[in-house]
Design an enzyme around this catalytic site. Structure first.
Site, PDB file in Angstrom:
ATOM      1  N   GLY A 283      -6.467  -2.806  13.887  1.00 58.82           N
ATOM      2  CA  GLY A 283      -5.121  -2.824  14.446  1.00 58.82           C
ATOM      3  C   GLY A 283      -4.728  -1.442  14.932  1.00 58.82           C
ATOM      4  O   GLY A 283      -4.159  -1.287  16.009  1.00 58.82           O
ATOM      5  N   ALA A 284      -5.054  -0.432  14.122  1.00 55.40           N
ATOM      6  CA  ALA A 284      -4.731   0.949  14.467  1.00 55.40           C
ATOM      7  C   ALA A 284      -5.502   1.868  13.532  1.00 55.40           C
ATOM      8  O   ALA A 284      -6.095   1.424  12.543  1.00 55.40           O
ATOM      9  CB  ALA A 284      -3.226   1.204  14.358  1.00 55.40           C
ATOM     10  N   MET A 285      -5.496   3.172  13.853  1.00 51.39           N
ATOM     11  CA  MET A 285      -6.192   4.162  13.029  1.00 51.39           C
ATOM     12  C   MET A 285      -5.347   5.422  12.964  1.00 51.39           C
ATOM     13  O   MET A 285      -4.915   5.951  13.972  1.00 51.39           O
ATOM     14  CB  MET A 285      -7.573   4.471  13.622  1.00 51.39           C
ATOM     15  CG  MET A 285      -8.327   5.557  12.885  1.00 51.39           C
ATOM     16  SD  MET A 285      -8.627   5.116  11.151  1.00 51.39           S
ATOM     17  CE  MET A 285      -8.653   6.745  10.415  1.00 51.39           C
ATOM     18  N   GLU A 286      -5.160   5.933  11.711  1.00 53.95           N
ATOM     19  CA  GLU A 286      -4.165   6.962  11.428  1.00 53.95           C
ATOM     20  C   GLU A 286      -4.617   8.386  11.672  1.00 53.95           C
ATOM     21  O   GLU A 286      -4.076   9.319  11.083  1.00 53.95           O
ATOM     22  CB  GLU A 286      -3.738   6.838   9.961  1.00 53.95           C
ATOM     23  CG  GLU A 286      -4.841   7.164   8.940  1.00 53.95           C
ATOM     24  CD  GLU A 286      -5.615   5.966   8.444  1.00 53.95           C
ATOM     25  OE1 GLU A 286      -6.229   6.046   7.361  1.00 53.95           O
ATOM     26  OE2 GLU A 286      -5.611   4.928   9.139  1.00 53.95           O
ATOM     27  N   HIS A 319       3.268   1.916   9.392  1.00 45.26           N
ATOM     28  CA  HIS A 319       2.105   1.979   8.495  1.00 45.26           C
ATOM     29  C   HIS A 319       1.264   3.218   8.807  1.00 45.26           C
ATOM     30  O   HIS A 319       0.913   3.990   7.904  1.00 45.26           O
ATOM     31  CB  HIS A 319       1.265   0.714   8.665  1.00 45.26           C
ATOM     32  CG  HIS A 319       0.044   0.650   7.803  1.00 45.26           C
ATOM     33  ND1 HIS A 319      -0.012  -0.083   6.649  1.00 45.26           N
ATOM     34  CD2 HIS A 319      -1.175   1.235   7.927  1.00 45.26           C
ATOM     35  CE1 HIS A 319      -1.207   0.046   6.095  1.00 45.26           C
ATOM     36  NE2 HIS A 319      -1.942   0.846   6.854  1.00 45.26           N
ATOM     37  N   GLU A 320       0.941   3.405  10.080  1.00 46.10           N
ATOM     38  CA  GLU A 320       0.067   4.525  10.446  1.00 46.10           C
ATOM     39  C   GLU A 320       0.745   5.871  10.202  1.00 46.10           C
ATOM     40  O   GLU A 320       0.085   6.841   9.813  1.00 46.10           O
ATOM     41  CB  GLU A 320      -0.361   4.395  11.913  1.00 46.10           C
ATOM     42  CG  GLU A 320      -1.100   3.105  12.246  1.00 46.10           C
ATOM     43  CD  GLU A 320      -2.254   2.805  11.305  1.00 46.10           C
ATOM     44  OE1 GLU A 320      -2.963   3.746  10.911  1.00 46.10           O
ATOM     45  OE2 GLU A 320      -2.444   1.621  10.962  1.00 46.10           O
ATOM     46  N   HIS A 323       0.505   7.018   6.685  1.00 43.97           N
ATOM     47  CA  HIS A 323      -0.800   7.619   6.392  1.00 43.97           C
ATOM     48  C   HIS A 323      -0.823   9.124   6.683  1.00 43.97           C
ATOM     49  O   HIS A 323      -1.684   9.831   6.142  1.00 43.97           O
ATOM     50  CB  HIS A 323      -1.883   6.964   7.240  1.00 43.97           C
ATOM     51  CG  HIS A 323      -2.440   5.707   6.661  1.00 43.97           C
ATOM     52  ND1 HIS A 323      -2.901   5.616   5.377  1.00 43.97           N
ATOM     53  CD2 HIS A 323      -2.653   4.480   7.220  1.00 43.97           C
ATOM     54  CE1 HIS A 323      -3.359   4.388   5.160  1.00 43.97           C
ATOM     55  NE2 HIS A 323      -3.211   3.681   6.254  1.00 43.97           N
ATOM     56  N   GLU A 342      -4.309   2.598   1.666  1.00 49.22           N
ATOM     57  CA  GLU A 342      -3.852   1.389   2.362  1.00 49.22           C
ATOM     58  C   GLU A 342      -2.744   0.651   1.631  1.00 49.22           C
ATOM     59  O   GLU A 342      -1.813   0.138   2.260  1.00 49.22           O
ATOM     60  CB  GLU A 342      -5.044   0.461   2.614  1.00 49.22           C
ATOM     61  CG  GLU A 342      -6.152   1.085   3.453  1.00 49.22           C
ATOM     62  CD  GLU A 342      -5.669   1.567   4.823  1.00 49.22           C
ATOM     63  OE1 GLU A 342      -4.547   1.212   5.241  1.00 49.22           O
ATOM     64  OE2 GLU A 342      -6.422   2.308   5.468  1.00 49.22           O
TER      65      GLU A 342
END
Length: 891
Positions: A283-286, A319-320, A323, A342
């Site tokens: 979905g995404a990466m932080e 969410h990201e 992080h 997570e």
């Protein structure tokens, strides 16, 4: 031999409970990287200079390297140079060993220099390429990175372990007409090759783990804004689509300011970039300072975005950004504490949404989405603890799942309820301050909270993180007291043996007509516990607020009281949803008779809350799987009529057309109700005719976006497609395919992919499946087309599973070295709705013959779920619900 010595070093643990790590003789301190991609030949050239501390004398340098061609390597130290006598690779361990012609002395400072080449792959891992279509229709390529968990080693030689933190200096050499960016702002730019290329050097990063480095090269537009605390935030979009980034930009700025205060430490980087990647496995990466996203999880059409999509984008962004503190500033020491990243980010995303958008009632929604996902997976014997032992790093790929995210989040929420908001936040801030720029383990967080509160946090929390599963609390009313017992809950209803029994420290929060738990809740440490009830308690609801991830089963008297309280409006929406979700799980586990669930559902006949309808939808789906897909006949028809009679009044009340006064949850409820109408109200000719009329507006190429949104409110678009395709044929199919081809909006295309296979026409479903693997769909998306086919019914599920088996080799080759999560998604979507032991045996036999080691945990969980559903179906066959003369309104 050097290879053998290396093997002994790497596998130094005599028992396999210890993680397999690179040798500790060398510790990386600083990476200086120069990378030059070739977007025409799909390759890149690199040079890495890695400053090392020599902890102990060694003549070997062992680092991670995957799919890299090492051209040459040497180590300099104390004015000398040690050349590599030999370079060897271990493909399984993805390591490279340099055997040096000199020994590096202990306590020396050394620099490893490696020149290498890599492939700009198409597997959405490492440094990879994505395809997109420019505004003029031209096909273009961009390059971007995805390093978590184990793919930094595909882009540069490194010590690719989370505890091996270092500082990174990156230089990119790119064509002058392209934009590039990384974690940090540009430091300097030089032009070379008569202006054809730019050499872009970025500022040094903070000390961080390898998996957080990131960079992108391509054509972009952007929108930007500064937070109140001065951080420059940009959202990068495909050229010509900058307006689609404004929503996420606003969310990010508000969220960063919120987190600055919540964590007690300001965001430490000077900028934050968020970029939409055309092809993205997750979905995404932080990545610190450069967060990458699937396009659907960042960009929103200002006119056509649905409320569901707006909530999704806000959730993913929040969410990201969580992080950036929990994961980036403080990082888990090893992958067995992945949940620290997570689980906490999932809790924080919900917290942020609840502050930024209180009208969304996120903690009520939490019951029917995040907590429900956690309990669904953790009720299996094939689940795993939150703190799961990871020996080989590759094993972590299988625990990016609902346990690490959703159950992790659920136990953080439980801690918040036990500690209280003030102690929770103060302990968290102390944890952050102590471990910033370093690594931590779970007990570090427990200790911070315990010190702040004086409560036995480690005792409470360890029972939830160190063992898998969760308790079923059974409640009986005796002499005005609630007698509570606990045991391990399993989805198939099996009773654990005495040796298998587990015990949890359970915070007991409860509500009655007289009020609810206040202050620190009492703790249930034993298998039995007594709760004193007030004389006029009226009803008793355990797990008030749904703060604890568990199930509750009440005796008949308490169920009757709760149902009466629900009908009287005395129970909040989150607790209504939680009570019904418990009843659904108990019915599936054959601990509650199916006819009792139907009787309980009748107490919800006047329900109009979106969150509760999500739980009702789960109840409908469970019983429909048995009564319609497996048993059929008169009882299936009568069940359809019963559900339709519950759905129709709610639809009549909420209506097709959106109103300006509609709240967010009113809109999401409209989407849920019309989605149910497509499944259960197909016999309503007037409803279906209106659906087709509105669908025709969607297909009208002359109609404006505004006209389409008026005819089909954005929250109804997917539900309308589902309604039309469930009863549609060739004409509707072609209309859907035209919708797909007429847009480059990834969200709109995804909606078509998910719905077009719902047709009852087997030939059309076959076309959908062939389309899915034809190469016409992106690798990140193709499995969505499977979902519609299996969702069409029992025949569609069997057709999809057969197609998967027949085309297994092609699908396996398509995914090659891509994230294992993609294959897991295909497997799950190919078998949705399977509910017989025969089907489970068939699936098991297939994967015994066609082994997929990286998906083995997911396959085991699938098999257990199918067999559990098979047992439930058998129970329904033996119940009054299977009687052709059944009356669902009175059973």
């Amino acid at each position: 031999a050097p290879r053998a010595r290396f093997g002994l070093q790497l596998l130094r643990a005599s028992n396999m409970s210890e993680p397999v790590l690179l040798p500790s003789a060398l510790e990386p301190r600083h990476y200086t990287l120069r990378i030059e991609p070739d977007l025409e030949r799909f390759t890149f050239a690199g040079e890495a200079r890695i400053a090392l501390d020599v902890v102990s004398a060694t003549s070997e340098v062992v680092f991670h390297s995957k799919e890299l061609l090492i051209r040459d390597a040497a180590v300099s130290f104390d004015g000398e140079t040690a050349a590599a006598k030999s370079i060897s690779f271990d493909v399984k361990l993805t390591t490279c060993t340099l055997t040096l012609d000199k020994e590096l002395p202990a306590n020396a400072e050394a620099v490893l220099t490696v020149r290498y080449q890599g492939d700009l792959n198409n597997q959405m891992a490492g440094f990879y390429r994505s395809h997109y279509t420019a505004a003029n229709g031209e096909k273009k390529i961009m390059g971007s990175t995805q390093f978590e968990a184990l793919d930094a080693r595909r882009a540069f030689p490194c010590w690719d372990e989370p505890a091996r933190k270092a500082v990174f200096d990156l230089t990119l050499v790119v064509p002058s007409d392209l934009t590039c960016f990384s974690n940090m702002p540009e430091k300097e730019v030089a032009v070379i090759q008569e202006g054809r290329k730019r050499v872009v050097t970025f500022m040094s990063t903070p000390q961080m783990s390898t998996y957080l480095l990131a960079f992108c090269v391509g054509e972009f537009d952007y929108v930007q804004q500064r937070t109140e605390n001065g951080v420059l935030v940009k959202v990068y979009t495909p050229p010509g689509k900058s307006s689609s980034g404004t929503y996420a930009l606003d969310i990010a700025c508000r969220c960063l300011d919120l987190y600055d205060g919540f964590f007690g430490l300001r965001y430490p980087l000077p900028k934050l970039d968020m970029v939409a990647i055309p092809e993205f496995a997750m979905g995404a990466m932080e990545n610190w300072g450069l967060v990458t996203y699937r396009m659907v999880d960042l960009l929103i059409d200002p006119v056509l975005a649905s409320p569901q999509q707006r909530q999704r984008v806000a959730t993913v962004v929040n969410h990201e950004l969580a992080h950036q503190w929990f994961g980036n500033l403080v990082t888990m020491k090893w992958w067995d504490d992945l949940w620290l990243n997570e689980g906490f980010a999932t809790w924080t995303e919900t917290y942020a949404n609840s502050v930024l958008f209180p009208e969304w009632k996120m903690w009520e929604q939490f019951t029917s989405n995040t907590q429900a996902a956690a309990l669904r997976l953790d009720s299996l014997r094939s689940s795993h603890p939150i703190q799961v032992p990871i020996n080989h790093a590759e094993e972590v790929e299988e625990v990016f799942d609902a346990i690490s995210y959703c159950k992790g989040c659920s136990v953080v929420r439980m801690a918040h309820a036990v500690l209280g908001a003030e102690n929770f936040q103060k302990g968290l801030q102390a944890y952050m301050q102590t471990h910033k720029y370093e690594n931590a383990v779970t007990t570090d967080l427990w200790n911070a909270w315990a010190k702040e509160s004086g409560l036995p946090i480690a005792e409470i929390m360890s029972s939830w993180t160190m063992q898998m599963g969760f308790p079923l609390l059974t409640v009986k009313l005796e002499d005005g007291k609630a007698q509570v017992s606990q045991r391990w809950f399993l989805s198939d209803g099996s009773i654990p043996t005495e040796e298998e029994q587990k015990r949890w420290v359970v915070p007991l929060l409860f509500g009655t007509k007289a009020g609810c738990t206040e202050g620190t809740p009492e703790l249930m440490r034993d298998t039995e516990h007594t709760i004193e009830l007030p004389a006029d308690f009226g009803f008793f609801k355990l797990n008030w607020g749904q703060h604890v991830p568990l199930r509750v089963q009440y005796d008949d008297d308490l169920v009757f009281m709760l149902c009466a309280a629900i009908e009287a409006g005395d129970v909040p929406a989150g607790d209504r949803a939680g009570f019904l979700a418990d009843c659904v799980a108990l019915t599936k586990a054959r601990l509650l008779a199916p006819e009792r669930l139907v009787a309980i559902l009748r107490a919800f006949s006047k329900e109009r809350d979106s969150t509760v309808w999500d739980s009702m939808s789960s109840a409908f789906a469970l019983l429909s799987g048995a009564l319609i897909n497996q048993i059929g006949g008169a009882c299936g028809d009568k069940w359809l009529s019963f559900v339709a009679n519950m759905v129709a009044p709610a639809i009549a009340e909420i209506g097709w057309d959106a109103k300006e006064s509609d709240a967010h949850l009113t809109k999401t409820l409209r989407g849920t109700l019309f989605g149910l109408a497509g499944k259960y109200c197909a016999s309503d000719e007037a409803l279906m005719a209106e659906a087709k009329r509105r669908f025709s507006v969607l297909l009208d190429q002359e109609a404006s976006d505004e006209a389409k949104a008026k005819a089909v409110p954005t929250e109804l678009r997917v539900s309308l497609m589902q309604m039309v395709m469930r009863s549609g044929g060739e004409e509707e199919f072609e209309g859907m395919m035209k919708l797909f081809s007429s847009t480059d909006d990834n969200q709109a295309q995804k909606e078509v992919m998910q719905c077009v296979g719902l047709t009852k026409d087997a030939a059309l479903r076959a076309r959908v499946l062939a389309w899915a693997i034809s190469g016409a769909l992106k690798l990140q998306d193709f499995f969505y087309a499977f979902a519609g086919v299996t969702g069409s019914g029992k025949e569609g599920m069997q057709q999809c599973w057969t197609f998967y088996k027949d085309n297994f080799q092609q699908i396996k080759e398509m995914l090659a070295t891509a994230s294992p999560s993609l294959m897991s998604a295909v497997i799950v979507y190919s078998t949705m709705g399977a509910a017989s032991n025969e089907m489970a045996d068939e699936i098991e036999a297939f994967f015994q013959e066609h082994s997929l080691p990286q998906n083995s945990r997911r396959i085991t969980q699938l098999l257990e779920s199918v067999r559990s559903l098979a047992g439930f179906t058998d129970a329904v066959r033996q119940s009054p619900l299977a009687d052709p003369n059944v009356d669902f309104a009175a059973v």
